[in-house]
Design an enzyme around this catalytic site. Structure first.
Site, PDB file in Angstrom:
ATOM      1  N   LYS A  35      84.108   4.938  30.897  1.00 12.70           N
ATOM      2  CA  LYS A  35      85.608   4.745  30.365  1.00 12.70           C
ATOM      3  C   LYS A  35      86.559   6.001  30.878  1.00 12.70           C
ATOM      4  O   LYS A  35      87.602   5.711  31.456  1.00 12.70           O
ATOM      5  CB  LYS A  35      85.552   4.865  29.000  1.00 12.70           C
ATOM      6  CG  LYS A  35      86.402   3.747  28.380  1.00 12.70           C
ATOM      7  CD  LYS A  35      86.147   4.030  26.774  1.00 12.70           C
ATOM      8  CE  LYS A  35      86.659   2.942  26.051  1.00 12.70           C
ATOM      9  NZ  LYS A  35      86.469   3.105  24.552  1.00 12.70           N
ATOM     10  N   THR A 121      89.351   4.456  10.427  1.00 15.89           N
ATOM     11  CA  THR A 121      89.311   3.617   9.097  1.00 15.89           C
ATOM     12  C   THR A 121      88.201   3.822   8.195  1.00 15.89           C
ATOM     13  O   THR A 121      86.957   3.385   8.510  1.00 15.89           O
ATOM     14  CB  THR A 121      89.677   2.081   9.214  1.00 15.89           C
ATOM     15  OG1 THR A 121      90.834   1.830  10.110  1.00 15.89           O
ATOM     16  CG2 THR A 121      89.499   1.344   7.779  1.00 15.89           C
ATOM     17  N   GLU A 150      96.029   4.990  10.219  1.00 14.09           N
ATOM     18  CA  GLU A 150      96.781   4.269  11.393  1.00 14.09           C
ATOM     19  C   GLU A 150      97.009   2.697  10.970  1.00 14.09           C
ATOM     20  O   GLU A 150      96.260   2.269  10.651  1.00 14.09           O
ATOM     21  CB  GLU A 150      95.554   4.313  12.652  1.00 14.09           C
ATOM     22  CG  GLU A 150      96.423   3.914  13.785  1.00 14.09           C
ATOM     23  CD  GLU A 150      97.878   4.757  14.156  1.00 14.09           C
ATOM     24  OE1 GLU A 150      97.750   6.045  14.354  1.00 14.09           O
ATOM     25  OE2 GLU A 150      98.963   4.060  13.955  1.00 14.09           O
ATOM     26  N   LEU A 152      98.651   0.750  13.501  1.00 12.67           N
ATOM     27  CA  LEU A 152      98.824  -0.056  14.584  1.00 12.67           C
ATOM     28  C   LEU A 152      98.325  -1.632  14.662  1.00 12.67           C
ATOM     29  O   LEU A 152      97.151  -1.635  14.228  1.00 12.67           O
ATOM     30  CB  LEU A 152      98.428   0.686  15.800  1.00 12.67           C
ATOM     31  CG  LEU A 152      98.721   2.085  16.021  1.00 12.67           C
ATOM     32  CD1 LEU A 152      98.066   2.640  17.183  1.00 12.67           C
ATOM     33  CD2 LEU A 152     100.322   2.236  16.187  1.00 12.67           C
ATOM     34  N   ARG A 153      99.098  -2.472  15.271  1.00 18.37           N
ATOM     35  CA  ARG A 153      98.641  -3.795  15.668  1.00 18.37           C
ATOM     36  C   ARG A 153      98.455  -4.032  16.926  1.00 18.37           C
ATOM     37  O   ARG A 153      99.057  -3.430  17.795  1.00 18.37           O
ATOM     38  CB  ARG A 153      99.841  -4.788  15.218  1.00 18.37           C
ATOM     39  CG  ARG A 153      99.744  -5.288  13.800  1.00 18.37           C
ATOM     40  CD  ARG A 153     101.257  -5.890  13.360  1.00 18.37           C
ATOM     41  NE  ARG A 153     102.238  -5.106  14.026  1.00 18.37           N
ATOM     42  CZ  ARG A 153     103.433  -5.877  14.168  1.00 18.37           C
ATOM     43  NH1 ARG A 153     103.562  -7.061  13.861  1.00 18.37           N
ATOM     44  NH2 ARG A 153     104.417  -5.113  14.434  1.00 18.37           N
ATOM     45  N   GLU A 154      97.226  -4.550  17.105  1.00 15.08           N
ATOM     46  CA  GLU A 154      96.843  -4.943  18.635  1.00 15.08           C
ATOM     47  C   GLU A 154      98.176  -5.809  19.019  1.00 15.08           C
ATOM     48  O   GLU A 154      98.514  -6.486  18.574  1.00 15.08           O
ATOM     49  CB  GLU A 154      95.654  -5.500  18.836  1.00 15.08           C
ATOM     50  CG  GLU A 154      94.368  -4.743  18.660  1.00 15.08           C
ATOM     51  CD  GLU A 154      93.240  -5.283  18.913  1.00 15.08           C
ATOM     52  OE1 GLU A 154      93.007  -6.429  19.689  1.00 15.08           O
ATOM     53  OE2 GLU A 154      91.956  -4.895  18.372  1.00 15.08           O
ATOM     54  N   LEU A 252     103.636 -14.084   6.939  1.00 19.12           N
ATOM     55  CA  LEU A 252     103.654 -15.340   6.154  1.00 19.12           C
ATOM     56  C   LEU A 252     103.511 -16.417   7.214  1.00 19.12           C
ATOM     57  O   LEU A 252     104.167 -17.753   6.586  1.00 19.12           O
ATOM     58  CB  LEU A 252     104.911 -15.662   5.235  1.00 19.12           C
ATOM     59  CG  LEU A 252     104.928 -14.815   3.989  1.00 19.12           C
ATOM     60  CD1 LEU A 252     106.251 -14.988   3.153  1.00 19.12           C
ATOM     61  CD2 LEU A 252     103.563 -15.100   2.938  1.00 19.12           C
ATOM     62  N   CYS A 262      89.967  -5.750  12.567  1.00 18.55           N
ATOM     63  CA  CYS A 262      90.242  -5.175  11.382  1.00 18.55           C
ATOM     64  C   CYS A 262      90.073  -5.861  10.072  1.00 18.55           C
ATOM     65  O   CYS A 262      89.289  -5.390   9.183  1.00 18.55           O
ATOM     66  CB  CYS A 262      91.649  -4.369  11.509  1.00 18.55           C
ATOM     67  SG  CYS A 262      91.736  -3.396  12.992  1.00 18.55           S
TER      68      CYS A 262
HETATM   69  C1  UGA Z   1      95.848  -5.120  11.542  1.00 18.39           C
HETATM   70  C2  UGA Z   1      97.070  -4.395  10.878  1.00 18.39           C
HETATM   71  O1  UGA Z   1      98.241  -5.578  10.945  1.00 18.39           O
HETATM   72  C3  UGA Z   1      97.430  -3.326  11.393  1.00 18.39           C
HETATM   73  O2  UGA Z   1      98.437  -2.570  10.497  1.00 18.39           O
HETATM   74  C4  UGA Z   1      96.278  -2.398  11.160  1.00 18.39           C
HETATM   75  O3  UGA Z   1      96.509  -0.835  11.754  1.00 18.39           O
HETATM   76  C5  UGA Z   1      95.112  -3.012  12.108  1.00 18.39           C
HETATM   77  O4  UGA Z   1      94.738  -4.317  11.755  1.00 18.39           O
HETATM   78  C6  UGA Z   1      93.918  -2.191  11.987  1.00 18.39           C
HETATM   79  O5  UGA Z   1      93.622  -1.828  10.969  1.00 18.39           O
HETATM   80  O6  UGA Z   1      93.479  -1.346  13.157  1.00 18.39           O
HETATM   81  P1  UGA Z   1      95.639  -6.386  13.946  1.00 18.39           P
HETATM   82  O7  UGA Z   1      94.262  -6.696  13.503  1.00 18.39           O
HETATM   83  O8  UGA Z   1      95.902  -5.736  15.383  1.00 18.39           O
HETATM   84  O9  UGA Z   1      96.393  -5.337  12.995  1.00 18.39           O
HETATM   85  O10 UGA Z   1      96.392  -7.725  14.112  1.00 18.39           O
HETATM   86  P2  UGA Z   1      97.599  -8.519  13.029  1.00 18.39           P
HETATM   87  O11 UGA Z   1      98.951  -8.775  13.670  1.00 18.39           O
HETATM   88  O12 UGA Z   1      97.754  -7.944  11.897  1.00 18.39           O
HETATM   89  O13 UGA Z   1      96.712  -9.887  12.919  1.00 18.39           O
HETATM   90  C7  UGA Z   1      95.534 -10.089  12.300  1.00 18.39           C
HETATM   91  C8  UGA Z   1      95.233 -11.419  12.069  1.00 18.39           C
HETATM   92  O14 UGA Z   1      96.114 -12.006  11.082  1.00 18.39           O
HETATM   93  C9  UGA Z   1      95.319 -12.377  13.304  1.00 18.39           C
HETATM   94  O15 UGA Z   1      94.123 -13.387  13.369  1.00 18.39           O
HETATM   95  C10 UGA Z   1      96.690 -13.121  13.263  1.00 18.39           C
HETATM   96  O16 UGA Z   1      96.834 -14.272  13.799  1.00 18.39           O
HETATM   97  C11 UGA Z   1      96.697 -13.215  11.656  1.00 18.39           C
HETATM   98  N1  UGA Z   1      97.943 -13.478  11.241  1.00 18.39           N
HETATM   99  C12 UGA Z   1      98.974 -12.280  11.426  1.00 18.39           C
HETATM  100  C13 UGA Z   1      98.436 -14.767  10.594  1.00 18.39           C
HETATM  101  O17 UGA Z   1      97.734 -15.480  10.482  1.00 18.39           O
HETATM  102  N2  UGA Z   1      99.584 -14.796  10.039  1.00 18.39           N
HETATM  103  C14 UGA Z   1     100.694 -13.773  10.193  1.00 18.39           C
HETATM  104  O18 UGA Z   1     101.591 -13.939   9.676  1.00 18.39           O
HETATM  105  C15 UGA Z   1     100.137 -12.450  10.460  1.00 18.39           C
END
Ligand code: UGA
Length: 431
Positions: A35, A121, A150, A152-154, A252, A262
């Site tokens: 890496k 985490t 943290e 952050l969202r992916e 929502l 996560c």
């Molecule tokens: C999530 C959190 O949003 C971040 O704040 C956190 O830092 C991260 O986990 C972590 O702990 O590292 P992530 O898993 O990257 O981030 O993605 P999200 O955008 O939160 O989505 C998670 C899941 O929820 C996905 O399957 C997405 O499709 C779903 N989702 C999200 C919905 O079905 N509806 C929504 O309105 C939002």
């Protein structure tokens, strides 16, 4: 400031690159030599929009460096961030072996006062244990252990780093808070709220945030089930309830079961932590159950859309990752759906903007296509599984070249009226 990030996974690499971009000198350390070689060659091991540009800009400027030499990086830095993985153990708890190993290695290399900041985490009291591990080798006055979760969202990580809602610091040490505030000052100036609490408080905030968001999604998904049966459009319900500022409009959106690395992991770990403290976190337990049931519910729905005749049906699957703008397959509903459909004799063609996935390489009648047109050609059913922009304005009739095909849109990307006007048999979620 001089910073060391231990672990170049999602959190470590994105935060390290962004800290360097704010003008800091950053070492990114990882045990994985491959890496580190890749990063030193200008490549990025993960898919994250915008990350490559920031990494290469700061690498060229000399502010961002990659190494396997933890000792060198720790000795050269004032702030040491622990950003290693905390995967799920057999009993659902977070496995902390990488965090503790990092703490041990740090303790062997403390040559002057260091602030050790945990970004992984971790459950309540992990910071206390990290402090104990380091205390075995180092005098207490020469280090401080802080929690800095943290959020952050992916797929949105760069934006989330640059414009966070809040920065949470867990420590009671005022001098240390002041120092960390200087690091985050450029983000605070742009509007981020800086919030400090004690270390255990910050550790809980991370889990409680993820569990709450998972709850919000499961809640709207269940309301979507009700809408579906009662002839109401869930999109209007999401808008209608989201306008209440106490509820808020984000997270929502109905869809497949929530996935990723996560929410599934952290909700389970939170329940185990509750059990450890003899607290029944019954809401989170229900959310986990509801989300697992959702995977089955949507899989059954696919069968219904196909009138239970799956054998030899050609199914085009658009997007297989757990959401758009990522190449991450962890926790994706597609991992359950595609094998089930293949087992029942469907011919599946899938397309994902992030390319072929090894997870499906051994499945019968499942093949990756390089573009949307080849994927959808002569399909009986098109499943829209993720919300990539390129899936939002497809001229299906032009590319399917077949009559009577059906669409199951799991992200409600299209309007029901539009599809009706086009004469396409269209199924979506909660409408
Ligand atoms: C999530 C959190 O949003 C971040 O704040 C956190 O830092 C991260 O986990 C972590 O702990 O590292 P992530 O898993 O990257 O981030 O993605 P999200 O955008 O939160 O989505 C998670 C899941 O929820 C996905 O399957 C997405 O499709 C779903 N989702 C999200 C919905 O079905 N509806 C929504 O309105 C939002």
């Amino acid at each position: 400031m001089k910073i060391c990030m231990i672990g170049t996974g999602y959190v470590g690499l994105v935060s390290g690159a962004c800290f360097a971009d704010l003008g800091n000198d950053v070492w990114c350390v990882d045990k994985d030599k491959e890496k580190i070689d890749l990063l030193n060659d200008g490549d990025i091991p993960i898919y994250e929009p915008g990350l490559k540009e920031i990494v290469s800009k700061n690498y060229v400027s000399g502010r961002l460096k990659f190494t396997t030499n933890l000792s060198l990086a720790v000795k050269d830095s004032d702030l040491i961030f622990i950003c290693v993985g905390t995967p799920t153990s057999k009993n659902g708890s977070a496995n902390l072996k990488y965090v503790y190993a990092a703490a041990k290695e740090i303790s062997r290399n403390i040559n002057k006062f260091k602030i050790i900041i945990n970004k992984s985490t971790v459950p309540i009291s992990t910071g206390d244990i990290v402090e104990k591990i380091i205390s075995k080798k180092v005098k207490r006055k020469n280090f401080e252990v802080v929690s800095n979760p943290e959020f952050l969202r992916e797929g949105e990580a760069i934006r989330d780093f640059r414009f966070p809602d809040r920065i949470v610091i867990g420590t009671n040490n005022k001098k240390v808070i002041k120092k960390i505030k200087v690091l985050y000052d450029p983000l605070i100036k742009k509007g981020a709220t800086f919030f400090s609490t004690n270390r255990r408080g910050a550790e809980i905030i991370k889990y409680a945030s993820n569990a709450f968001l998972a709850t919000k999604i499961s809640y709207i998904n269940e309301i979507g089930n009700l809408c579906e049966k009662s002839g109401v459009d869930i999109e209007e319900i999401s808008l209608g309830i989201g306008l209440d500022k106490r509820i808020g409009s984000r997270f929502l959106r109905v869809g497949p079961a929530y996935g990723g690395s996560c929410f599934p992991k952290d909700t389970r770990a939170m329940v185990v932590t509750g059990d450890k403290f003899k607290v029944n976190l019954s809401i989170i337990k229900s959310v986990i159950k509801s989300n697992n049931e959702r995977k089955k519910l949507l899989t059954n729905r696919v069968q219904k859309v196909l009138l239970n005749k799956i054998k030899n049906k050609v199914i085009a699957f658009l997007g297989v990752t757990f959401k758009s703008n990522t190449d991450d397959m962890r926790g994706s509903t597609s991992l359950m759906m595609i094998p089930m459909l293949s087992k029942k004799g469907a011919h599946i063609k899938y397309y994902d903007p992030t390319g072929l996935k090894n997870e499906f390489s051994r499945l019968k009648n499942v093949k990756f296509c390089n573009d949307l047109a080849t994927t959808c050609y002569k399909a009986d059913l098109i499943i829209i599984h993720t919300e990539w922009d390129e899936f939002k304005s497809i001229d299906f009739q032009k590319i399917v070249k077949k009559k009577n095909f059906k669409i199951f849109d799991m992200r409600n990307l299209y309007s029901v009226n539009y599809m009706k006007k086009k004469g396409i048999k269209y199924f979506s979620i909660g409408r």
